[in-house]
Design an enzyme around this catalytic site. Sequence first.
Site, PDB file in Angstrom:
ATOM      1  N   CYS A 231       0.959  -0.591   0.218  1.00 39.20           N
ATOM      2  CA  CYS A 231       0.493   0.247  -0.471  1.00 39.20           C
ATOM      3  C   CYS A 231       1.367   1.081   0.067  1.00 39.20           C
ATOM      4  CB  CYS A 231      -0.889  -0.022   1.507  1.00 39.20           C
ATOM      5  SG  CYS A 231      -1.625   1.812   1.523  1.00 39.20           S
TER       6      CYS A 231
ATOM      7  N   CYS B 242      -0.088   3.623   3.342  1.00 38.47           N
ATOM      8  CA  CYS B 242       0.571   3.106   5.065  1.00 38.47           C
ATOM      9  C   CYS B 242       2.337   4.229   4.702  1.00 38.47           C
ATOM     10  CB  CYS B 242       1.281   1.732   4.465  1.00 38.47           C
ATOM     11  SG  CYS B 242      -0.716   0.502   5.094  1.00 38.47           S
TER      12      CYS B 242
ATOM     13  N   HIS C 234      -4.140   1.628   8.033  1.00 31.48           N
ATOM     14  CA  HIS C 234      -4.873   0.601   6.460  1.00 31.48           C
ATOM     15  C   HIS C 234      -5.824   0.381   6.740  1.00 31.48           C
ATOM     16  CE1 HIS C 234      -4.417  -0.628   2.737  1.00 31.48           C
ATOM     17  NE2 HIS C 234      -4.596  -2.211   3.104  1.00 31.48           N
TER      18      HIS C 234
ATOM     19  N   ASN D  97     -14.674   9.437  -2.526  1.00 34.08           N
ATOM     20  CA  ASN D  97     -14.663   7.730  -3.550  1.00 34.08           C
ATOM     21  C   ASN D  97     -14.767   6.766  -2.372  1.00 34.08           C
ATOM     22  OD1 ASN D  97     -14.897   9.045  -5.742  1.00 34.08           O
ATOM     23  ND2 ASN D  97     -13.246   8.290  -6.175  1.00 34.08           N
TER      24      ASN D  97
ATOM     25  N   HIS E 121      -6.509   1.629   1.551  1.00 35.06           N
ATOM     26  CA  HIS E 121      -5.924   3.119   2.239  1.00 35.06           C
ATOM     27  C   HIS E 121      -7.812   3.516   2.846  1.00 35.06           C
ATOM     28  CE1 HIS E 121      -3.402   4.076   5.440  1.00 35.06           C
ATOM     29  NE2 HIS E 121      -4.162   4.780   5.522  1.00 35.06           N
TER      30      HIS E 121
ATOM     31  N   HIS F  48      -8.817   6.919   1.831  1.00 34.46           N
ATOM     32  CA  HIS F  48      -8.566   8.030   1.466  1.00 34.46           C
ATOM     33  C   HIS F  48      -9.056   8.723   0.955  1.00 34.46           C
ATOM     34  CE1 HIS F  48      -8.107   5.729  -1.774  1.00 34.46           C
ATOM     35  NE2 HIS F  48      -8.094   6.746  -2.564  1.00 34.46           N
TER      36      HIS F  48
ATOM     37  N   GLN G  29      -9.272  12.688  -2.166  1.00 34.03           N
ATOM     38  CA  GLN G  29      -8.768  13.098  -3.025  1.00 34.03           C
ATOM     39  C   GLN G  29      -9.269  15.486  -3.057  1.00 34.03           C
ATOM     40  OE1 GLN G  29      -8.382  11.294  -7.008  1.00 34.03           O
ATOM     41  NE2 GLN G  29      -9.524   9.961  -6.180  1.00 34.03           N
TER      42      GLN G  29
HETATM   43 ZN   LIG Z   1      -2.310   1.702   3.576  1.00 35.01          ZN
END
Ligand SMILES: [Zn+2]
Length: 363
Positions: free
Chosen positions: A73, A76, A134, A174, A185, A187, A189
């Site tokens: 990932c 991370c 994560h 999203n 993970h 997140h 944007q």
């Molecule tokens: Zn991650």
Amino acid sequence: MTSKTVPSPTKTRLADGREIIYYGAYQGDLTDGRDLAAARTRSQARYDPVLDEWVLIAGHRSGRTYLPPDSECPLCPSRDGHATEVPASDYEVVVFENRFPAMAPQPAADPAEGLFRARPGDGRCEVVSFSSDHDTSFKDLTQAQAMLVMQAWTDRTTELSKLPGIRQVYCFENRGPEIGVTLSHPHGQIYAYPFLTPRTFRMLATARDYRHRTGRDLFADVLAAEKADGSRIVLAGQHWTAFVPFAARWPYEVHLYPNRRVPDLPALSAAEQHEFCELYLELLRRFDNLFGVPAPYISAWHQAPVAHGRAELALHLELFTIRRAPGKLKHLAGTESGMDAFINDIIPEDAAARLTQTLRQMA
Ligand SMILES: [Zn+2]
């Protein structure tokens, strides 16, 4: 985390020159030791003369990271033997420029004339990692963590708005593989566009037309009307109101409006930021409780453009899931994708009732 707490963001650069910004505490060396060639981005914004819209053409993105194993990932923190996009060994919230952006700063080019108008996609795309964990999700963040994300959205809106040529800043998340998310993970944007997006362009035109006809503010009137009706209100705080819109397009769609009309995130007060996080975390938990499985959702901040239209577009968040029933997703098909005419199988008042009932079941 036993590290120093920094009150303001810490800015540094990745090996290929991209900017990375830490919000809250972090641990470890921030030096990116990777041997990373500068990424070349040659995206284009092409004008569609039939629809009067800009389309981003970004062919280089087809090589981007797609659902890597957890051990690979890129969001991370870096560990011994595994350098990620985040050099720190731990962090709270981090923002960095996307290595595979749909838009990036590029040399200026003469705009073409005629029907085939194109310009460089000279915007900016950033990734916001909500946590170093994560396996968590936005809804599982603490109030303090959510406030750090809020700080990141607000700060990046301010900073990206200052870049030359940027017309609009869009913060979004999203969530879920059903939406097409390529990294699990947690997140979001941030896109800074060099043009007004079609949806914002249309909202501005509608708000201007409404003011011209009635002398009134469209977003303030919509919020007042939803409050007066009451049948689609999901949550009502001192500073924010969450409701399913009268003409919802998606099975479960909630709009979160501040009660005080403001143009963008930087205009929110600390009290408004704080209550937003409380209500938003609650809404996300209810979305996941709808069907007992994580809801694939899109969460979209609508902000006024950087320059023109600041008096017209009012800040609000639109959150929706594409899940309409267990095992069933709403797909955009012929009428939606071909004609922009949505069909929603869930009655908005029923959606609001479901989203209100999930609270009572949880209480
Ligand atoms: Zn991650």
